[in-house]
Structure formats: structure tokens, C-alpha cells
Design a protein around this motif. Structure first.
Motif, PDB file in Angstrom:
ATOM      1  N   MET A  26       0.833  -1.204   0.000  1.00 51.97           N
ATOM      2  CA  MET A  26       0.000   0.000   0.000  1.00 51.97           C
ATOM      3  C   MET A  26       0.872   1.259   0.000  1.00 51.97           C
ATOM      4  N   GLY A  27       1.959   1.232   0.784  1.00 51.76           N
ATOM      5  CA  GLY A  27       2.885   2.368   0.797  1.00 51.76           C
ATOM      6  C   GLY A  27       3.545   2.563  -0.555  1.00 51.76           C
ATOM      7  N   ILE A  59       5.842  -7.231  -7.801  1.00 53.19           N
ATOM      8  CA  ILE A  59       4.859  -6.270  -7.292  1.00 53.19           C
ATOM      9  C   ILE A  59       5.459  -4.870  -7.289  1.00 53.19           C
ATOM     10  N   LEU A  60       6.749  -4.778  -6.927  1.00 54.85           N
ATOM     11  CA  LEU A  60       7.434  -3.485  -6.900  1.00 54.85           C
ATOM     12  C   LEU A  60       7.589  -2.904  -8.302  1.00 54.85           C
ATOM     13  N   ALA A  61       7.602  -3.763  -9.310  1.00 53.41           N
ATOM     14  CA  ALA A  61       7.637  -3.283 -10.695  1.00 53.41           C
ATOM     15  C   ALA A  61       6.242  -2.931 -11.194  1.00 53.41           C
ATOM     16  N   CYS A  62       5.251  -3.686 -10.727  1.00 50.93           N
ATOM     17  CA  CYS A  62       3.875  -3.533 -11.223  1.00 50.93           C
ATOM     18  C   CYS A  62       3.185  -2.273 -10.697  1.00 50.93           C
ATOM     19  N   ILE A  63       3.267  -2.039  -9.388  1.00 47.64           N
ATOM     20  CA  ILE A  63       2.498  -0.949  -8.783  1.00 47.64           C
ATOM     21  C   ILE A  63       2.902   0.425  -9.324  1.00 47.64           C
ATOM     22  N   PRO A  64       4.213   0.766  -9.399  1.00 47.87           N
ATOM     23  CA  PRO A  64       4.563   2.063  -9.990  1.00 47.87           C
ATOM     24  C   PRO A  64       4.113   2.195 -11.440  1.00 47.87           C
ATOM     25  N   ALA A  65       4.140   1.093 -12.197  1.00 51.04           N
ATOM     26  CA  ALA A  65       3.687   1.151 -13.590  1.00 51.04           C
ATOM     27  C   ALA A  65       2.202   1.500 -13.661  1.00 51.04           C
ATOM     28  N   LEU A  66       1.403   0.890 -12.768  1.00 49.61           N
ATOM     29  CA  LEU A  66      -0.022   1.219 -12.721  1.00 49.61           C
ATOM     30  C   LEU A  66      -0.227   2.689 -12.360  1.00 49.61           C
ATOM     31  N   ALA A  67       0.535   3.158 -11.386  1.00 46.87           N
ATOM     32  CA  ALA A  67       0.407   4.552 -10.956  1.00 46.87           C
ATOM     33  C   ALA A  67       0.778   5.513 -12.075  1.00 46.87           C
ATOM     34  N   MET A  79      -6.819   6.143  -9.493  1.00 45.32           N
ATOM     35  CA  MET A  79      -6.016   6.098  -8.266  1.00 45.32           C
ATOM     36  C   MET A  79      -6.615   5.116  -7.261  1.00 45.32           C
ATOM     37  N   LEU A  80      -7.928   5.143  -7.113  1.00 46.98           N
ATOM     38  CA  LEU A  80      -8.592   4.215  -6.195  1.00 46.98           C
ATOM     39  C   LEU A  80      -8.386   2.769  -6.649  1.00 46.98           C
ATOM     40  N   TRP A  81      -8.379   2.567  -7.956  1.00 44.38           N
ATOM     41  CA  TRP A  81      -8.149   1.221  -8.487  1.00 44.38           C
ATOM     42  C   TRP A  81      -6.725   0.747  -8.166  1.00 44.38           C
ATOM     43  N   VAL A  82      -5.747   1.642  -8.308  1.00 45.26           N
ATOM     44  CA  VAL A  82      -4.361   1.291  -7.974  1.00 45.26           C
ATOM     45  C   VAL A  82      -4.259   0.912  -6.500  1.00 45.26           C
ATOM     46  N   ILE A  83      -4.926   1.674  -5.628  1.00 43.47           N
ATOM     47  CA  ILE A  83      -4.930   1.359  -4.199  1.00 43.47           C
ATOM     48  C   ILE A  83      -5.589  -0.001  -3.958  1.00 43.47           C
ATOM     49  N   ALA A  84      -6.693  -0.263  -4.680  1.00 42.14           N
ATOM     50  CA  ALA A  84      -7.399  -1.540  -4.515  1.00 42.14           C
ATOM     51  C   ALA A  84      -6.523  -2.714  -4.960  1.00 42.14           C
ATOM     52  N   VAL A  85      -5.845  -2.549  -6.079  1.00 43.99           N
ATOM     53  CA  VAL A  85      -4.960  -3.613  -6.567  1.00 43.99           C
ATOM     54  C   VAL A  85      -3.821  -3.849  -5.580  1.00 43.99           C
ATOM     55  N   SER A  86      -3.254  -2.758  -5.046  1.00 44.97           N
ATOM     56  CA  SER A  86      -2.165  -2.902  -4.075  1.00 44.97           C
ATOM     57  C   SER A  86      -2.655  -3.590  -2.802  1.00 44.97           C
ATOM     58  N   TYR A  87      -3.896  -3.305  -2.393  1.00 45.55           N
ATOM     59  CA  TYR A  87      -4.460  -3.977  -1.217  1.00 45.55           C
ATOM     60  C   TYR A  87      -4.591  -5.477  -1.469  1.00 45.55           C
ATOM     61  N   PHE A  88      -5.078  -5.836  -2.646  1.00 45.31           N
ATOM     62  CA  PHE A  88      -5.236  -7.249  -2.994  1.00 45.31           C
ATOM     63  C   PHE A  88      -3.884  -7.969  -3.006  1.00 45.31           C
ATOM     64  N   LEU A  89      -2.892  -7.374  -3.671  1.00 45.01           N
ATOM     65  CA  LEU A  89      -1.572  -8.004  -3.754  1.00 45.01           C
ATOM     66  C   LEU A  89      -0.894  -8.041  -2.379  1.00 45.01           C
ATOM     67  N   GLY A  90      -1.050  -6.954  -1.611  1.00 47.71           N
ATOM     68  CA  GLY A  90      -0.439  -6.917  -0.287  1.00 47.71           C
ATOM     69  C   GLY A  90      -1.056  -7.915   0.664  1.00 47.71           C
ATOM     70  N   ARG A  91      -2.365  -8.076   0.588  1.00 50.99           N
ATOM     71  CA  ARG A  91      -3.040  -9.041   1.459  1.00 50.99           C
ATOM     72  C   ARG A  91      -2.590 -10.464   1.132  1.00 50.99           C
ATOM     73  N   ARG A  92      -2.380 -10.712  -0.152  1.00 49.24           N
ATOM     74  CA  ARG A  92      -1.906 -12.041  -0.553  1.00 49.24           C
ATOM     75  C   ARG A  92      -0.486 -12.291  -0.038  1.00 49.24           C
ATOM     76  N   GLU A  93       0.368 -11.257  -0.084  1.00 47.57           N
ATOM     77  CA  GLU A  93       1.729 -11.389   0.435  1.00 47.57           C
ATOM     78  C   GLU A  93       1.737 -11.548   1.960  1.00 47.57           C
ATOM     79  N   ARG A  94       0.836 -10.826   2.639  1.00 43.11           N
ATOM     80  CA  ARG A  94       0.750 -10.970   4.105  1.00 43.11           C
ATOM     81  C   ARG A  94       0.332 -12.395   4.468  1.00 43.11           C
ATOM     82  N   LYS A  95      -0.594 -12.947   3.722  1.00 39.76           N
ATOM     83  CA  LYS A  95      -1.045 -14.312   3.991  1.00 39.76           C
ATOM     84  C   LYS A  95       0.082 -15.312   3.757  1.00 39.76           C
ATOM     85  N   ARG A  96       0.912 -15.031   2.754  1.00 34.29           N
ATOM     86  CA  ARG A  96       2.002 -15.953   2.424  1.00 34.29           C
ATOM     87  C   ARG A  96       3.169 -15.840   3.403  1.00 34.29           C
TER      88      ARG A  96
END
Length: 303
Positions: free
Chosen positions: A98-99, A137-145, A184-201
Motif C-alpha cells: 500500500m505504501g 509487485i514493486l515493478a507492477c504498482i509504480p507502472a499502474l500509478a 487512483m482508487l483502483w491502484v490502491i485496490a490492486v495494491s491492497y489485494f496483492l499486499g493481502r496475498r503477500e501478508r497471507k504468504r
């Protein structure tokens, strides 16, 4: 016949670009001239000059927008933000992703993808490596932004769109604001989804003080502290807010707005003339790359 030539020109142009046989600048300049001559148009000078005259205000705006945001990055305007975000995310993969999204959206405001990746990856790569997070993920999120923030008036796609339809940059921006907010809200939503998956892993991992100092040291590598202006942080922040407010409300034409803003930020932050020259030279490469393509697009659209 003109329609056939027009579509054929676009197909050839795209093929030459995608196959890397020509640079974007060369293709934008040479391809329309060749097709115009093939169509029997010999008096190309007035066509090209009309296109260049149309695109000139946009080119001026791009020059001074890049300079303005580039100088702000030099002064360290984003440094406290980066430090605060790093401190807040800790060892939680969800917060880290998310950050990454929040910092990417803010830094991408300058319209320069290179600077965005430089700041975001430098700040977050040590965290991703330490926690064993997926670096894609670090490559994907800035590209979306960047895909969202490049719709700003000084972003490449917006410039090319205004050149193609010969519209005022401000007229193009205002209807896009709701779409940009949704993006922007979509980017935040995608980051939440990816981050939650990483937290679970991976779970949440404690980050010690020593590692925090290591990240801070990594952020300072290659940075010239002599050009930082931490004492002028609030001035630069308030000026930027005023510039963006004026931009949205349309009080001044964008070329004039960024020329004035750049002059102010240079005089206040770097009153020494040699320092001002150094800052101009530091950003000249980015300006030349972008503006040369804009003028080439002027020839393309003129013809």
C-alpha cells in the motif's frame, strides 16, 4: 485516397516503432513526409510550420513542468514523505505494498517514469528483499500509478492527445479528473489485494532499528546533500499546492503558470546563478528527449 494514405501512414509508423527500426522522433518526422510526397503534396513547409505553431505552447509547458518538478525533487521535497511511509509500513507486507502505491502516485505526478522508479524502488527494494516479497509487485504498482498520473497535462499521453485533436490542455484535463481519481482508487485496490496475498504468504515480520538505519542509508546513496533544501520544505509544498490549484481552476495558461512557478522555485531555493545553471544542466537530458518528440509530433499532426 487520403483516408487510405492516412491509415497506411499510421500502420507503417507503428511498425517501424515497434520493430525498433526507427526511433519515435525519426518516425514521427520522416514517415509523414514520405507519405505526403507519395500523395502528391509538395508544399509541405506551411503544413509542418502550422503543426509546430500549434504544438509550441504545449512544448513550453512540458519544458518548465519537467524543470519545476525536477528541481522540487532535487530540493528533497519528497524525502520526508518517503521516510514517513517507510516508518509506517514496518514489516507488514500489506502496508508495504500500500505504501508503494501511495508513494508511486505522488512521485509520478512529475510525469517522469524514470524518476518515479528511481525513488520508489530505492525506498522499498530493501524491504521487499528482507521480507522475501515478490519483487514483481514493486515493478507492477509504480507502472499502474504512472499509467494514471501520465494523464496529467505534462504527461506524454496527454501531450500527444492534445496535439492530435488540437485541444487546449486545460480543456482536456478537467473532464479527466474523475477518471484519474477512479484510477487512483483502483491502484490502491490492486495494491491492497496483492499486499493481502503477500501478508497471507509471509506473515508480519518485525523490523529492527538497525535495518531501518540501513534503509535510510540506502536512500542517501548517490544523493548530493548540498542541493537539498530541507529548511524550505514548507515553502516548496505550499507553492506546489498553489500551482496545482491554479492549474485546475485555470487562472493562468499552463505554459505561463509553470514558467512563473519555475522562476520562483529557482530564485528561492538556488539564489546562486551557478547553482541554477547546474540544476538546468541536470535536467536538460530529460527535457531534450521529451520535447524533441513533441515537436516531431507537431510535424506529424501538421501534415
Amino acid at each position: 485516397m487520403l483516408t487510405l494514405l492516412g491509415f497506411s501512414m499510421i500502420v507503417v509508423f507503428m511498425y517501424l516503432i515497434m520493430s525498433k527500426r526507427l526511433s519515435a522522433f525519426s518516425a514521427l518526422t520522416v514517415v509523414p513526409i514520405v507519405f505526403a510526397l507519395f500523395g502528391g503534396f509538395t508544399d509541405l513547409g506551411p503544413m509542418m510550420m502550422k503543426g509546430l505553431e500549434t504544438i509550441a505552447p504545449t512544448a513550453i509547458m512540458i519544458i518548465f513542468a519537467i524543470l519545476y518538478f525536477g528541481v522540487l525533487i532535487d530540493t528533497g521535497l519528497f524525502d520526508p514523505l518517503v521516510a514517513r511511509i517507510i516508518k509506517m509500513v514496518g514489516g507488514d507486507p500489506l502496508k508495504i505494498v500500500m505504501g508503494t502505491a501511495v508513494l508511486s502516485l505522488i512521485v509520478a505526478l512529475d510525469g517522469d517514469g524514470t524518476i518515479t522508479y528511481l525513488i520508489v524502488v530505492t525506498a522499498f527494494l530493501p524491504l521487499y528483499q528482507r521480507l522475501g516479497m515478490n519483487k514483481l509487485i514493486l515493478a507492477c504498482i509504480p507502472a499502474l500509478a504512472m499509467g494514471i498520473m501520465n494523464m496529467s497535462p505534462w504527461g506524454g499521453p496527454a501531450v500527444q492527445a492534445t496535439a492530435a485533436v488540437k485541444a487546449d490542455v486545460t480543456d482536456l484535463l478537467l473532464p479527466l479528473i474523475p477518471s484519474m481519481i477512479a484510477g487512483m482508487l483502483w491502484v490502491i485496490a490492486v495494491s491492497y489485494f496483492l499486499g493481502r496475498r503477500e501478508r497471507k504468504r509471509l506473515g508480519i515480520i518485525n523490523i529492527d532499528a538497525a535495518f531501518s538505519e540501513e534503509i535510510a542509508a540506502a536512500l542517501d546513496v548517490g544523493m548530493d546533500e548540498s542541493i537539498k533544501r530541507p529548511k524550505l520544505f514548507w515553502f516548496n509544498l505550499i507553492l506546489t499546492i498553489l500551482v496545482l490549484t491554479t492549474l485546475v481552476m485555470g487562472f493562468l495558461p499552463l505554459p505561463a503558470l509553470f514558467m512563473v512557478a519555475f522562476a520562483i522555485v529557482m530564485i528561492v531555493n538556488y539564489p546562486n546563478l551557478q547553482d541554477q545553471k547546474d540544476r538546468l544542466h541536470a535536467h536538460a537530458g530529460n527535457i531534450l528527449t521529451v520535447v524533441s518528440m513533441i515537436f516531431a509530433a507537431g510535424i506529424f499532426t501538421g501534415i
